[in-house]
Design an enzyme around this catalytic site. Sequence first.
Site, PDB file in Angstrom:
ATOM      1  N   GLU A  90      -6.113 -22.126  11.063  1.00  0.00           N
ATOM      2  CA  GLU A  90      -7.253 -22.753  11.739  1.00  0.00           C
ATOM      3  C   GLU A  90      -6.747 -23.920  12.611  1.00  0.00           C
ATOM      4  O   GLU A  90      -7.127 -24.040  13.780  1.00  0.00           O
ATOM      5  CB  GLU A  90      -8.269 -23.281  10.707  1.00  0.00           C
ATOM      6  CG  GLU A  90      -8.974 -22.197   9.897  1.00  0.00           C
ATOM      7  CD  GLU A  90      -8.100 -21.578   8.799  1.00  0.00           C
ATOM      8  OE1 GLU A  90      -7.076 -22.181   8.428  1.00  0.00           O
ATOM      9  OE2 GLU A  90      -8.442 -20.477   8.321  1.00  0.00           O
TER      10      GLU A  90
ATOM     11  N   GLU B  33       2.934 -26.058   7.610  1.00  0.00           N
ATOM     12  CA  GLU B  33       3.198 -26.550   8.974  1.00  0.00           C
ATOM     13  C   GLU B  33       2.051 -26.230   9.925  1.00  0.00           C
ATOM     14  O   GLU B  33       2.261 -25.807  11.061  1.00  0.00           O
ATOM     15  CB  GLU B  33       4.526 -25.997   9.507  1.00  0.00           C
ATOM     16  CG  GLU B  33       5.700 -26.660   8.808  1.00  0.00           C
ATOM     17  CD  GLU B  33       7.015 -26.421   9.488  1.00  0.00           C
ATOM     18  OE1 GLU B  33       7.083 -26.487  10.730  1.00  0.00           O
ATOM     19  OE2 GLU B  33       7.986 -26.157   8.765  1.00  0.00           O
TER      20      GLU B  33
ATOM     21  N   GLN C 293       0.841  -1.210   0.000  1.00  0.00           N
ATOM     22  CA  GLN C 293       0.000   0.000   0.000  1.00  0.00           C
ATOM     23  C   GLN C 293       0.877   1.261   0.000  1.00  0.00           C
ATOM     24  O   GLN C 293       0.606   2.224  -0.715  1.00  0.00           O
ATOM     25  CB  GLN C 293      -0.911  -0.024   1.246  1.00  0.00           C
ATOM     26  CG  GLN C 293      -2.033   0.965   1.233  1.00  0.00           C
ATOM     27  CD  GLN C 293      -3.093   0.624   0.172  1.00  0.00           C
ATOM     28  OE1 GLN C 293      -3.159  -0.508  -0.304  1.00  0.00           O
ATOM     29  NE2 GLN C 293      -3.863   1.604  -0.219  1.00  0.00           N
ATOM     30  N   ILE C 294       1.934   1.244   0.791  1.00  0.00           N
ATOM     31  CA  ILE C 294       2.839   2.400   0.874  1.00  0.00           C
ATOM     32  C   ILE C 294       3.546   2.623  -0.466  1.00  0.00           C
ATOM     33  O   ILE C 294       3.860   3.751  -0.836  1.00  0.00           O
ATOM     34  CB  ILE C 294       3.834   2.219   2.051  1.00  0.00           C
ATOM     35  CG1 ILE C 294       3.078   2.355   3.382  1.00  0.00           C
ATOM     36  CG2 ILE C 294       5.000   3.208   1.973  1.00  0.00           C
ATOM     37  CD1 ILE C 294       3.887   1.991   4.621  1.00  0.00           C
TER      38      ILE C 294
END
Length: 385
Positions: free
Chosen positions: A370, A366, A339-340
């Site tokens: 969840e 890995e 964004q920057i």
Amino acid sequence: MNFDLTDEQKAIQSLCREFARDHVAPQAERNDREERFPYELVRTMGELGLMGLPFPEIYGGAGADTVSYALAVMEIARADASTAITLAAHVSLGASPFYLFGTEKQKEEFLVPLARGERLWGFGLTEPGAGSDAGGTQTRAELRDGKWVINGTKAFITNSGTDVTGGTTITAVTARGPNGRAEISTIIVPQDTPGFVRSKKYRKMGWRASDTRELAFNDAEVPAENLLGERGKGLKNFLTILDGGRISVAALSVGLAMGAYDEAFAYAKERHQFGRPIAAFQAIQFKLADMLTEIEHAKLMVLKAAWEKDEGRAFELTASLAKLYSGEVSRRVVNEAVQIHGGYGFMDEYPVSRMYRDQKINEIGEGTNEVQRLVIARQIGLLSP
Ligand SMILES: Cc1cc2nc3c(=O)[nH]c(=O)nc-3n(C[C@H](O)[C@H](O)[C@H](O)COP(=O)(O)OP(=O)(O)OC[C@H]3O[C@@H](n4cnc5c(N)ncnc54)[C@H](O)[C@@H]3O)c2cc1C
């Protein structure tokens, strides 16, 4: 409490920072674009002692602690996540099973060349139908005439098919109980085993310079002594390996976020709009302040888990918290870094574009986010083991 690094930890950190700056960063964009495996970087990491950093010197390692190893992975990931995962998967997943569960003979034969960086090794747990449900292994190994005869398929195995890979250690069902319950064991499968076939490299969203393949076993035969660890303890042993692996994957996420922050910080000072550097706008300053706050938080969690492991304390919960948190931090940080950069961040020649693609796997590999939450719930006593 003492937050100071020891002299040895500082020396390893600066060695890796210089190596990453001078050797890894300059080729990261090209390796990603050409999906080119960085053989010469792997060779140099071997010469620097990084490929066996946390293993004792008698097994070809550098005898460093886990904090140093985490710092090393962070510094390399700061320059390039593909090189960092090649190192982290080799040490934590490829070599560690030999160190933790191998006989002296197996350590001598397999761990020593791995720790010296002369060979790479794969860790074959995931299958096309058994990912998060790692106990759902369908690969079978039958003991016939003193040999394990292996049939099945493994998916997404890192470092499994390079020119310097020596083999892969896999989980396989070695028997079934009367109730159909699988007995899972761990078996060492060298690369030249007849019937062991590696597919072409997958085409990936990120980690494009790393080596990831599907493996097929068609009546692949290895000697009975290629059993690693106790028969029937394969899944338990591999899950133990993943406990330690979480520290290195978390370190990789932190390193990637640090790299994205470095790029965004430099760009914000150099890019001018409305007659001022964009770093003069409070909106951009707040983004950078938030990014650094989260990075520092995640880094402390990773180093705490590593320190607990070095102290011989229970580190599993902290490592799971660090893995989950740093994966999510890396997503927020790379997103803000792009964004920057505005439209330029969307262009391939800017490192943040690669970092954005490299980040996503930090929340999947890995243990997905969840599953990581399930692991934490179990560790704090909310789920039955
Ligand atoms: C680049 C790369 C490198 C890898 N390297 C290795 C390697 O070296 N060795 C190795 O063994 N594996 C490796 N993996 C595999 C990786 O660990 C798995 O992809 C991961 O564990 C998830 O498994 P899966 O892809 O089958 O997803 P699935 O398990 O099918 O998950 C799909 C979705 O369902 C969710 N889900 C699944 N079960 C539950 C549940 N009980 N509750 C809630 N949600 C759930 C998941 O969180 C996810 O969102 C690699 C993967 C990649 C992409």
